[in-house]
Design a protein around this motif. Structure first.
Motif, PDB file in Angstrom:
ATOM      1  N   LEU A   1     -87.524 -14.654   3.274  1.00 49.33           N
ATOM      2  CA  LEU A   1     -87.630 -14.021   4.585  1.00 49.33           C
ATOM      3  C   LEU A   1     -88.943 -13.265   4.747  1.00 49.33           C
ATOM      4  CD1 LEU A   1     -84.596 -14.669   4.349  1.00 49.33           C
ATOM      5  CD2 LEU A   1     -84.131 -12.499   5.459  1.00 49.33           C
ATOM      6  N   ALA A   2     -89.648 -13.552   5.827  1.00 49.48           N
ATOM      7  CA  ALA A   2     -90.890 -12.825   6.097  1.00 49.48           C
ATOM      8  C   ALA A   2     -90.588 -11.356   6.292  1.00 49.48           C
ATOM      9  CB  ALA A   2     -91.566 -13.395   7.341  1.00 49.48           C
ATOM     10  N   GLY A   3     -91.357 -10.528   5.606  1.00 47.77           N
ATOM     11  CA  GLY A   3     -91.306  -9.092   5.863  1.00 47.77           C
ATOM     12  C   GLY A   3     -90.213  -8.314   5.165  1.00 47.77           C
TER      13      GLY A   3
ATOM     14  N   SER B   1     -89.825 -13.994  -2.030  1.00 46.18           N
ATOM     15  CA  SER B   1     -90.861 -15.024  -2.112  1.00 46.18           C
ATOM     16  C   SER B   1     -91.387 -15.372  -0.728  1.00 46.18           C
ATOM     17  CB  SER B   1     -90.300 -16.278  -2.788  1.00 46.18           C
ATOM     18  OG  SER B   1     -89.399 -16.939  -1.927  1.00 46.18           O
ATOM     19  N   MET B   2     -92.534 -16.011  -0.700  1.00 42.97           N
ATOM     20  CA  MET B   2     -93.079 -16.524   0.553  1.00 42.97           C
ATOM     21  C   MET B   2     -93.673 -17.909   0.309  1.00 42.97           C
ATOM     22  SD  MET B   2     -93.739 -16.595   3.727  1.00 42.97           S
ATOM     23  CE  MET B   2     -92.581 -15.252   3.966  1.00 42.97           C
ATOM     24  N   PRO B   3     -92.902 -18.946   0.656  1.00 42.92           N
ATOM     25  CA  PRO B   3     -93.417 -20.319   0.548  1.00 42.92           C
ATOM     26  C   PRO B   3     -94.178 -20.703   1.837  1.00 42.92           C
ATOM     27  CG  PRO B   3     -91.074 -20.340   1.085  1.00 42.92           C
ATOM     28  CD  PRO B   3     -91.520 -18.901   1.117  1.00 42.92           C
TER      29      PRO B   3
ATOM     30  N   VAL C   1     -99.709 -12.122   1.940  1.00 43.59           N
ATOM     31  CA  VAL C   1     -99.458 -13.530   1.605  1.00 43.59           C
ATOM     32  C   VAL C   1     -98.846 -14.243   2.818  1.00 43.59           C
ATOM     33  CG1 VAL C   1     -98.008 -15.066   0.222  1.00 43.59           C
ATOM     34  CG2 VAL C   1     -99.169 -13.149  -0.886  1.00 43.59           C
ATOM     35  N   THR C   2     -97.923 -13.555   3.477  1.00 44.23           N
ATOM     36  CA  THR C   2     -97.266 -14.140   4.653  1.00 44.23           C
ATOM     37  C   THR C   2     -98.288 -14.409   5.753  1.00 44.23           C
ATOM     38  OG1 THR C   2     -95.321 -12.858   4.064  1.00 44.23           O
ATOM     39  CG2 THR C   2     -95.351 -13.790   6.271  1.00 44.23           C
ATOM     40  N   GLY C   3     -99.230 -13.471   5.920  1.00 44.12           N
ATOM     41  CA  GLY C   3    -100.267 -13.641   6.942  1.00 44.12           C
ATOM     42  C   GLY C   3    -101.230 -14.758   6.626  1.00 44.12           C
TER      43      GLY C   3
ATOM     44  N   SER D   1    -101.047 -17.566   3.549  1.00 48.81           N
ATOM     45  CA  SER D   1    -100.519 -18.905   3.218  1.00 48.81           C
ATOM     46  C   SER D   1     -99.188 -19.214   3.914  1.00 48.81           C
ATOM     47  CB  SER D   1    -100.358 -19.053   1.715  1.00 48.81           C
ATOM     48  OG  SER D   1     -99.541 -18.034   1.186  1.00 48.81           O
ATOM     49  N   GLY D   2     -98.380 -18.181   4.196  1.00 50.55           N
ATOM     50  CA  GLY D   2     -97.106 -18.433   4.879  1.00 50.55           C
ATOM     51  C   GLY D   2     -97.336 -18.932   6.301  1.00 50.55           C
ATOM     52  N   SER D   3     -98.229 -18.243   7.001  1.00 44.23           N
ATOM     53  CA  SER D   3     -98.517 -18.598   8.395  1.00 44.23           C
ATOM     54  C   SER D   3     -99.675 -19.590   8.500  1.00 44.23           C
ATOM     55  CB  SER D   3     -98.892 -17.325   9.171  1.00 44.23           C
ATOM     56  OG  SER D   3     -97.877 -16.357   9.041  1.00 44.23           O
ATOM     57  N   GLY D   4    -100.478 -19.688   7.456  1.00 47.30           N
ATOM     58  CA  GLY D   4    -101.723 -20.467   7.475  1.00 47.30           C
ATOM     59  C   GLY D   4    -101.617 -21.912   7.929  1.00 47.30           C
TER      60      GLY D   4
ATOM     61  N   GLN E   1     -93.859  -5.414  10.318  1.00 45.68           N
ATOM     62  CA  GLN E   1     -92.928  -4.980  11.389  1.00 45.68           C
ATOM     63  C   GLN E   1     -91.554  -5.616  11.226  1.00 45.68           C
ATOM     64  OE1 GLN E   1     -94.633  -6.251  15.067  1.00 45.68           O
ATOM     65  NE2 GLN E   1     -96.193  -4.649  15.103  1.00 45.68           N
ATOM     66  N   LEU E   2     -91.537  -6.917  10.868  1.00 44.89           N
ATOM     67  CA  LEU E   2     -90.259  -7.640  10.767  1.00 44.89           C
ATOM     68  C   LEU E   2     -89.358  -7.017   9.705  1.00 44.89           C
ATOM     69  CD1 LEU E   2     -91.300 -11.401  11.048  1.00 44.89           C
ATOM     70  CD2 LEU E   2     -89.879 -10.107  12.642  1.00 44.89           C
ATOM     71  N   GLY E   3     -89.983  -6.425   8.682  1.00 47.71           N
ATOM     72  CA  GLY E   3     -89.180  -5.870   7.588  1.00 47.71           C
ATOM     73  C   GLY E   3     -88.726  -4.448   7.830  1.00 47.71           C
TER      74      GLY E   3
HETATM   75  O1  LIG Z   1     -93.809 -17.244  11.618  1.00 50.47           O
HETATM   76  C1  LIG Z   1     -93.023 -16.761  10.806  1.00 50.47           C
HETATM   77  O2  LIG Z   1     -92.493 -15.663  11.007  1.00 50.47           O
HETATM   78  C2  LIG Z   1     -92.690 -17.509   9.523  1.00 50.47           C
HETATM   79  C3  LIG Z   1     -93.074 -16.739   8.307  1.00 50.47           C
HETATM   80  C4  LIG Z   1     -94.249 -17.446   7.709  1.00 50.47           C
HETATM   81  C5  LIG Z   1     -94.346 -18.661   8.494  1.00 50.47           C
HETATM   82  N1  LIG Z   1     -93.485 -18.703   9.441  1.00 50.47           N
END
Ligand SMILES: O=C(O)[C@@H]1CCC=N1
Ligand SMILES: NC(=O)C1=CN([C@@H]2O[C@H](COP(=O)(O)OP(=O)(O)OC[C@H]3O[C@@H](n4cnc5c(N)ncnc54)[C@H](O)[C@@H]3O)[C@@H](O)[C@H]2O)C=CC1
Length: 269
Positions: A99-101, A119-121, A169-171, A173-176, A266-268
């Protein structure tokens, strides 16, 4: 049914992990139970992968090895509040959150005493080319970390980072993958504007990004060194690079990662 791997949330990422784990024979379909409120989704996953499906998250919490949380952060509180203690017959799974955040402190409050790996895949996990960052919680022993890594290594590379870096990391590779997809789409539009038929422009754009990434990975060339090698004095590339700089391309990339990092925080909260 004895569930070794439980997955709560059968959306994009739940399916990405599920499909690769089965393809890699890390788990047999009969060892996996996945929950999702959408009946259509459940039927698809059952037909496509032969896994067990349910609309009842509590059944999935009985997983004995790994309990993967693949729901949106916005529903985490309500989903976790309704779950029984994870595991069965004294076998406690490691909870793997993507989960992001959502911070480890919040996860550990929801599941006291349970080992949890945050984790953040990312979406290239779907084709086994993902990269995941992990941060273990306070209850995690080496064997729990190994179990979580086994799941994540089925979908790509794994790096361990301090939890304080997970939002960054989320900003990145997660969102990349979305940023890269927009770049490829924009390159394609540029080719069309310059007169190329769209299918050829799309092929050129995609292979240019893929080939450049492969070249950099195999040679370990610094990005600036590769840019210098392409850029002939007074040539075409420097004309393009000058335009990118004028339009603030670097700054746009940096700001995109920063904005996504802040949104993850913010999400967390
Ligand atoms: O956009 C999102 O919130 C999710 C987390 C990382 C990629 N997608
Ligand atoms: N999409 C991405 O590129 C990435 C997403 N993530 C994280 O993965 C998580 C899932 O994201 P996606 O798969 O993209 O979302 P998604 O919307 O595709 O999947 C979420 C699934 O959860 C289901 N769901 C909704 N309420 C539920 C409930 N109460 N109980 C069980 N399942 C429920 C939905 O029906 C849906 O199938 C998020 O927390 C996100 O932050 C992490 C890395 C990358």
């Amino acid at each position: 049914m004895l569930v070794k791997l439980g997955i709560i949330g059968g959306g994009v990422m739940g399916e990405a992990l599920l499909s690769r784990l089965i393809a890699r024979a890390a788990y047999q379909p009969g060892d996996i139970l996945i929950s999702d409120p959408m009946q259509q989704r459940r039927e698809f996953l059952a037909k496509q992968y032969g896994v067990g499906v349910t609309g009842d998250n509590a059944k999935v919490a009985a997983a004995t090895e790994v309990l993967l949380l693949a729901i949106k952060p916005q529903v985490f509180e309500s989903v976790s509040a309704a779950l029984p203690s994870p595991g069965q017959n004294g076998q406690i799974p490691v909870i793997l959150s993507i989960l992001a955040g959502v911070p480890l402190s919040k996860l550990e409050r929801a599941f006291p005493g349970v080992p949890i790996v945050r984790s953040m895949p990312n979406t290239p996990a779907t084709v086994g080319a993902g990269i995941t960052a992990i941060a273990p919680g306070t209850q995690v022993q080496p064997e729990h970390l190994d179990r979580a890594k086994t799941v994540l290594q089925a979908v790509g590379d794994v790096v361990q980072v301090p939890e304080s870096l997970m939002d960054a990391v989320t900003g990145l590779s997660g969102s990349g993958p979305a940023y890269v997809a927009i770049f490829i789409e924009a390159l394609t539009d540029g080719g069309v504007r310059a007169g190329l038929p769209r299918p050829i422009a799309a092929q050129l754009a995609l292979q240019t990004v893929l080939g450049t990434a492969t070249l950099m990975q195999e040679t370990q060339l610094h990005p600036a060194e590769l840019k210098d090698r392409v850029t002939s004095p007074g040539g075409t590339t420097i004309a393009g690079v000058a335009q990118l700089e004028k339009a603030g391309f670097r700054s746009a990339c940096i700001e995109a990662v920063q904005a996504a990092t802040e949104r993850s925080r913010q999400l967390g909260s």
